[in-house]
Design a protein around this motif. Sequence first.
Motif, PDB file in Angstrom:
ATOM      1  N   MET A  88       0.850  -1.181   0.000  1.00  0.00           N
ATOM      2  CA  MET A  88       0.000   0.000   0.000  1.00  0.00           C
ATOM      3  C   MET A  88       0.889   1.235   0.000  1.00  0.00           C
ATOM      4  N   VAL A  89       0.618   2.149  -0.913  1.00  0.00           N
ATOM      5  CA  VAL A  89       1.447   3.336  -1.076  1.00  0.00           C
ATOM      6  C   VAL A  89       0.575   4.576  -1.055  1.00  0.00           C
ATOM      7  N   GLU A  90       0.870   5.473  -0.099  1.00  0.00           N
ATOM      8  CA  GLU A  90       0.110   6.717   0.014  1.00  0.00           C
ATOM      9  C   GLU A  90       0.766   7.831  -0.804  1.00  0.00           C
ATOM     10  N   SER A  91      -0.032   8.807  -1.152  1.00  0.00           N
ATOM     11  CA  SER A  91       0.476  10.010  -1.807  1.00  0.00           C
ATOM     12  C   SER A  91      -0.472  11.156  -1.505  1.00  0.00           C
ATOM     13  N   GLY A  92       0.008  12.368  -1.721  1.00  0.00           N
ATOM     14  CA  GLY A  92      -0.864  13.537  -1.595  1.00  0.00           C
ATOM     15  C   GLY A  92      -0.660  14.386  -0.366  1.00  0.00           C
ATOM     16  N   GLY A  93       0.229  14.002   0.522  1.00  0.00           N
ATOM     17  CA  GLY A  93       0.465  14.824   1.699  1.00  0.00           C
ATOM     18  C   GLY A  93       1.177  16.112   1.341  1.00  0.00           C
ATOM     19  N   GLY A  94       1.284  17.013   2.317  1.00  0.00           N
ATOM     20  CA  GLY A  94       1.978  18.266   2.086  1.00  0.00           C
ATOM     21  C   GLY A  94       1.726  19.275   3.169  1.00  0.00           C
ATOM     22  N   LEU A  95       2.145  20.502   2.894  1.00  0.00           N
ATOM     23  CA  LEU A  95       1.990  21.619   3.824  1.00  0.00           C
ATOM     24  C   LEU A  95       0.898  22.543   3.301  1.00  0.00           C
ATOM     25  N   VAL A  96      -0.105  22.785   4.133  1.00  0.00           N
ATOM     26  CA  VAL A  96      -1.209  23.661   3.750  1.00  0.00           C
ATOM     27  C   VAL A  96      -1.521  24.595   4.914  1.00  0.00           C
ATOM     28  N   GLN A  97      -2.355  25.584   4.639  1.00  0.00           N
ATOM     29  CA  GLN A  97      -2.786  26.496   5.689  1.00  0.00           C
ATOM     30  C   GLN A  97      -4.130  26.069   6.255  1.00  0.00           C
ATOM     31  N   THR A 144       0.856  18.581   7.101  1.00  0.00           N
ATOM     32  CA  THR A 144       1.137  19.661   8.031  1.00  0.00           C
ATOM     33  C   THR A 144       0.216  20.830   7.731  1.00  0.00           C
ATOM     34  N   VAL A 145      -0.513  21.269   8.750  1.00  0.00           N
ATOM     35  CA  VAL A 145      -1.453  22.374   8.603  1.00  0.00           C
ATOM     36  C   VAL A 145      -0.961  23.533   9.460  1.00  0.00           C
ATOM     37  N   SER A 146      -0.629  24.632   8.812  1.00  0.00           N
ATOM     38  CA  SER A 146      -0.143  25.795   9.547  1.00  0.00           C
ATOM     39  C   SER A 146      -1.310  26.720   9.898  1.00  0.00           C
ATOM     40  N   LYS A 156      -7.409  21.822   9.974  1.00  0.00           N
ATOM     41  CA  LYS A 156      -7.040  22.546  11.177  1.00  0.00           C
ATOM     42  C   LYS A 156      -5.601  22.181  11.568  1.00  0.00           C
ATOM     43  N   PRO A 157      -4.937  23.038  12.308  1.00  0.00           N
ATOM     44  CA  PRO A 157      -3.569  22.696  12.744  1.00  0.00           C
ATOM     45  C   PRO A 157      -3.507  21.368  13.497  1.00  0.00           C
ATOM     46  N   GLU A 158      -4.558  21.035  14.232  1.00  0.00           N
ATOM     47  CA  GLU A 158      -4.555  19.774  14.975  1.00  0.00           C
ATOM     48  C   GLU A 158      -4.692  18.547  14.079  1.00  0.00           C
ATOM     49  N   ASP A 159      -4.922  18.760  12.790  1.00  0.00           N
ATOM     50  CA  ASP A 159      -4.933  17.641  11.838  1.00  0.00           C
ATOM     51  C   ASP A 159      -3.516  17.266  11.398  1.00  0.00           C
ATOM     52  N   THR A 160      -2.544  18.036  11.824  1.00  0.00           N
ATOM     53  CA  THR A 160      -1.157  17.750  11.468  1.00  0.00           C
ATOM     54  C   THR A 160      -0.730  16.396  12.026  1.00  0.00           C
ATOM     55  N   ALA A 161      -0.251  15.527  11.136  1.00  0.00           N
ATOM     56  CA  ALA A 161       0.141  14.170  11.532  1.00  0.00           C
ATOM     57  C   ALA A 161       0.686  13.442  10.313  1.00  0.00           C
ATOM     58  N   VAL A 162       1.228  12.276  10.558  1.00  0.00           N
ATOM     59  CA  VAL A 162       1.526  11.350   9.472  1.00  0.00           C
ATOM     60  C   VAL A 162       0.271  10.511   9.266  1.00  0.00           C
ATOM     61  N   TYR A 163      -0.188  10.463   8.035  1.00  0.00           N
ATOM     62  CA  TYR A 163      -1.397   9.721   7.710  1.00  0.00           C
ATOM     63  C   TYR A 163      -1.026   8.402   7.049  1.00  0.00           C
TER      64      TYR A 163
END
Length: 125
Positions: free
Chosen positions: A4-13, A122-124, A87-94
Amino acid sequence: QVQMVESGGGLVQAGDSLRLSCAASGRTFSIYVMGWFRQAPGKEREFVAAISWNGANTYAAEFVKGRFTISRDNAKNTVDLQMNSLKPEDTAVYYCAGGGYSGSGYRTPSEYAYWGQGTQVTVSS
């Protein structure tokens, strides 16, 4: 075996949207449920959402209801997680996960046999 391979993560506001995708390969016929978990630094891995093989049943953590949507494409062996109003609290490794039929709520990591390597969100503020 299943990969299983994930994609699509990143840094957003905060308030932005992000779509995660997970592609499964190998013995995918053994997968009944596909789900997403997340793990923030210093915290335990927690359930986010899951979907049954035919999409008829979906499961979601209370904290994502109304914001995240899980979907599945069996023809492509993929499962997506659309995340809105981040939200910032959604910041995590998924992490994407796959498991067989258990008849329970599919909310615990032990119900899943296959895992991806994780993608950082990562949600800033």
